[in-house]
Scaffold this motif. Structure first.
Motif, PDB file in Angstrom:
ATOM      1  N   ASP A 113       0.880  -1.181   0.039  1.00 23.55           N
ATOM      2  CA  ASP A 113       0.304   0.009  -0.069  1.00 23.55           C
ATOM      3  C   ASP A 113       0.883   1.446  -0.052  1.00 23.55           C
ATOM      4  OD1 ASP A 113      -2.307  -1.513  -0.129  1.00 23.55           O
ATOM      5  OD2 ASP A 113      -2.348  -1.508   2.241  1.00 23.55           O
ATOM      6  N   ASP A 114       1.918   1.224   0.827  1.00 19.52           N
ATOM      7  CA  ASP A 114       2.701   2.244   0.754  1.00 19.52           C
ATOM      8  C   ASP A 114       4.214   1.904   0.944  1.00 19.52           C
ATOM      9  OD1 ASP A 114       4.193   4.606   1.737  1.00 19.52           O
ATOM     10  OD2 ASP A 114       2.710   5.393   2.771  1.00 19.52           O
ATOM     11  N   ILE A 115       4.583   2.236  -0.269  1.00 23.23           N
ATOM     12  CA  ILE A 115       6.114   1.592  -0.856  1.00 23.23           C
ATOM     13  C   ILE A 115       7.260   2.378   0.028  1.00 23.23           C
ATOM     14  CG2 ILE A 115       6.593   2.922  -2.812  1.00 23.23           C
ATOM     15  CD1 ILE A 115       8.044   0.479  -3.926  1.00 23.23           C
ATOM     16  N   ILE A 116       6.993   3.530   0.501  1.00 17.81           N
ATOM     17  CA  ILE A 116       8.027   4.332   1.069  1.00 17.81           C
ATOM     18  C   ILE A 116       8.293   3.891   2.583  1.00 17.81           C
ATOM     19  CG2 ILE A 116       8.964   6.448   1.870  1.00 17.81           C
ATOM     20  CD1 ILE A 116       9.362   5.854  -1.066  1.00 17.81           C
ATOM     21  N   ASP A 117       6.831   3.836   2.953  1.00 16.00           N
ATOM     22  CA  ASP A 117       6.888   3.191   4.651  1.00 16.00           C
ATOM     23  C   ASP A 117       7.213   1.805   4.740  1.00 16.00           C
ATOM     24  OD1 ASP A 117       5.934   5.717   5.581  1.00 16.00           O
ATOM     25  OD2 ASP A 117       3.758   4.776   5.702  1.00 16.00           O
ATOM     26  N   THR A 118       6.935   0.856   3.650  1.00 15.08           N
ATOM     27  CA  THR A 118       7.485  -0.408   3.838  1.00 15.08           C
ATOM     28  C   THR A 118       8.822  -0.438   3.549  1.00 15.08           C
ATOM     29  OG1 THR A 118       5.279  -1.033   2.987  1.00 15.08           O
ATOM     30  CG2 THR A 118       6.892  -2.712   2.688  1.00 15.08           C
ATOM     31  N   TYR A 119       9.442   0.329   2.573  1.00 13.98           N
ATOM     32  CA  TYR A 119      10.814   0.280   2.462  1.00 13.98           C
ATOM     33  C   TYR A 119      11.732   0.753   3.494  1.00 13.98           C
ATOM     34  CZ  TYR A 119      15.486   2.510   0.715  1.00 13.98           C
ATOM     35  OH  TYR A 119      16.411   2.875   0.533  1.00 13.98           O
ATOM     36  N   GLU A 120      11.153   1.867   4.322  1.00 15.74           N
ATOM     37  CA  GLU A 120      11.999   2.450   5.534  1.00 15.74           C
ATOM     38  C   GLU A 120      11.814   1.288   6.612  1.00 15.74           C
ATOM     39  OE1 GLU A 120       9.841   6.275   6.057  1.00 15.74           O
ATOM     40  OE2 GLU A 120      11.482   7.019   4.471  1.00 15.74           O
ATOM     41  N   ARG A 121      10.682   0.722   6.836  1.00 15.17           N
ATOM     42  CA  ARG A 121      10.446  -0.325   7.777  1.00 15.17           C
ATOM     43  C   ARG A 121      11.299  -1.444   7.624  1.00 15.17           C
ATOM     44  NH1 ARG A 121       8.058  -5.044   8.519  1.00 15.17           N
ATOM     45  NH2 ARG A 121       6.703  -4.980   6.560  1.00 15.17           N
ATOM     46  N   LEU A 122      11.601  -1.829   6.555  1.00 17.23           N
ATOM     47  CA  LEU A 122      12.436  -3.251   6.176  1.00 17.23           C
ATOM     48  C   LEU A 122      13.703  -2.710   6.151  1.00 17.23           C
ATOM     49  CD1 LEU A 122      10.397  -4.776   3.398  1.00 17.23           C
ATOM     50  CD2 LEU A 122      10.527  -5.535   5.770  1.00 17.23           C
ATOM     51  N   CYS A 123      14.060  -1.634   5.876  1.00 19.13           N
ATOM     52  CA  CYS A 123      15.623  -1.166   6.033  1.00 19.13           C
ATOM     53  C   CYS A 123      15.809  -0.994   7.407  1.00 19.13           C
ATOM     54  CB  CYS A 123      15.791   0.303   5.227  1.00 19.13           C
ATOM     55  SG  CYS A 123      15.913   0.473   3.328  1.00 19.13           S
ATOM     56  N   ASP A 124      14.990  -0.713   8.295  1.00 15.31           N
ATOM     57  CA  ASP A 124      15.178  -0.544   9.885  1.00 15.31           C
ATOM     58  C   ASP A 124      15.448  -1.993  10.258  1.00 15.31           C
ATOM     59  OD1 ASP A 124      14.963   2.067   9.769  1.00 15.31           O
ATOM     60  OD2 ASP A 124      13.040   2.275  10.681  1.00 15.31           O
ATOM     61  N   GLU A 125      14.642  -2.976   9.628  1.00 14.24           N
ATOM     62  CA  GLU A 125      15.074  -4.297  10.085  1.00 14.24           C
ATOM     63  C   GLU A 125      16.152  -4.821   9.614  1.00 14.24           C
ATOM     64  OE1 GLU A 125      12.994  -6.707  11.703  1.00 14.24           O
ATOM     65  OE2 GLU A 125      11.551  -4.915  12.386  1.00 14.24           O
ATOM     66  N   GLY A 126      16.949  -4.143   8.570  1.00 17.27           N
ATOM     67  CA  GLY A 126      18.088  -4.647   8.120  1.00 17.27           C
ATOM     68  C   GLY A 126      18.235  -5.483   6.687  1.00 17.27           C
ATOM     69  N   VAL A 127      16.991  -5.247   6.105  1.00 14.99           N
ATOM     70  CA  VAL A 127      16.703  -5.817   4.636  1.00 14.99           C
ATOM     71  C   VAL A 127      17.577  -5.121   3.572  1.00 14.99           C
ATOM     72  CG1 VAL A 127      15.271  -6.308   2.818  1.00 14.99           C
ATOM     73  CG2 VAL A 127      14.379  -6.500   5.416  1.00 14.99           C
ATOM     74  N   ASP A 128      18.295  -5.998   2.803  1.00 18.41           N
ATOM     75  CA  ASP A 128      19.211  -5.340   2.273  1.00 18.41           C
ATOM     76  C   ASP A 128      18.777  -4.792   0.630  1.00 18.41           C
ATOM     77  OD1 ASP A 128      21.645  -4.603   0.385  1.00 18.41           O
ATOM     78  OD2 ASP A 128      21.645  -6.784  -0.090  1.00 18.41           O
ATOM     79  N   PHE A 129      18.683  -3.541   0.426  1.00 16.85           N
ATOM     80  CA  PHE A 129      18.080  -2.820  -0.643  1.00 16.85           C
ATOM     81  C   PHE A 129      19.236  -2.233  -1.309  1.00 16.85           C
ATOM     82  CE2 PHE A 129      14.229  -3.181   1.730  1.00 16.85           C
ATOM     83  CZ  PHE A 129      13.235  -3.150   0.736  1.00 16.85           C
ATOM     84  N   PRO A 130      19.430  -2.687  -2.569  1.00 22.91           N
ATOM     85  CA  PRO A 130      20.701  -2.057  -3.382  1.00 22.91           C
ATOM     86  C   PRO A 130      20.267  -0.328  -3.709  1.00 22.91           C
ATOM     87  CG  PRO A 130      20.029  -4.080  -4.478  1.00 22.91           C
ATOM     88  CD  PRO A 130      19.022  -3.833  -3.337  1.00 22.91           C
ATOM     89  N   THR A 131      19.234  -0.420  -4.006  1.00 25.06           N
ATOM     90  CA  THR A 131      18.873   0.947  -4.108  1.00 25.06           C
ATOM     91  C   THR A 131      17.521   1.614  -3.523  1.00 25.06           C
ATOM     92  OG1 THR A 131      17.774   0.490  -6.378  1.00 25.06           O
ATOM     93  CG2 THR A 131      20.072   1.153  -6.619  1.00 25.06           C
ATOM     94  N   PRO A 132      17.102   2.741  -3.203  1.00 22.06           N
ATOM     95  CA  PRO A 132      16.145   3.293  -2.895  1.00 22.06           C
ATOM     96  C   PRO A 132      14.789   3.084  -3.834  1.00 22.06           C
ATOM     97  CG  PRO A 132      17.151   5.223  -3.285  1.00 22.06           C
ATOM     98  CD  PRO A 132      18.211   3.853  -3.766  1.00 22.06           C
ATOM     99  N   PRO A 133      13.639   3.035  -3.522  1.00 22.45           N
ATOM    100  CA  PRO A 133      12.451   3.128  -4.512  1.00 22.45           C
ATOM    101  C   PRO A 133      12.565   3.954  -5.691  1.00 22.45           C
ATOM    102  CG  PRO A 133      11.494   3.000  -2.434  1.00 22.45           C
ATOM    103  CD  PRO A 133      13.044   3.320  -2.188  1.00 22.45           C
ATOM    104  N   GLU A 134      12.399   3.629  -6.845  1.00 22.72           N
ATOM    105  CA  GLU A 134      12.242   4.367  -7.999  1.00 22.72           C
ATOM    106  C   GLU A 134      11.004   4.351  -8.773  1.00 22.72           C
ATOM    107  OE1 GLU A 134      16.013   3.111 -10.268  1.00 22.72           O
ATOM    108  OE2 GLU A 134      17.246   3.047  -8.575  1.00 22.72           O
TER     109      GLU A 134
END
Length: 119
Positions: A72-93
């Motif tokens: 539903d909200d890619i920015i919130d989900t991205y930030e939450r998962l980053c806080d959990e240590g999930v590896d994202f090579p790049t931010p949402p584009e």
């Protein structure tokens, strides 16, 4: 036809349960320990997590899956998962076709994608 599930191969079932269940927050709906498999429920399908056995299946671990998990909200989900240590090579584009994508790695190197709408 409808999509039933997507099989994802891993090398450590305990780490996979922690990642898909706890980190991603997906409900784990079934488990067959004798087969080294469990299901993680999505709204309209299921991720089928399987332990890689043998040389051929080990070759399935650590691949780009082409699986997009819509949120539903890619920015919130991205930030939450980053806080959990999930590896994202790049931010949402934002993509040329209008959606927003963010690729991430599970602990085994498998690449999945978050899909969201542009704000």
């Amino acid at each position: 036809m409808k999509l039933y599930g997507l099989r994802i191969f891993v090398t450590d079932m305990a780490a996979a349960k922690e990642f898909y269940g706890d980190t991603l927050g997906l409900p784990l709906t079934w488990e067959l320990p004798e087969l080294g498999a469990f299901g993680a429920k999505l709204e309209n399908a299921e991720l089928i997590i399987e332990e890689a056995h043998g040389e051929e299946e080990r070759g399935y671990v650590g691949r780009f899956l082409g699986a997009s998990l819509q949120v539903d909200d890619i920015i919130d989900t991205y930030e939450r998962l980053c806080d959990e240590g999930v590896d994202f090579p790049t931010p949402p584009e934002k993509q040329a076709w209008g959606g927003v994508l963010a690729h991430f790695h599970d602990p085994f190197g498998n690449v999945l994608t978050l899909l969201g709408e542009a704000h």
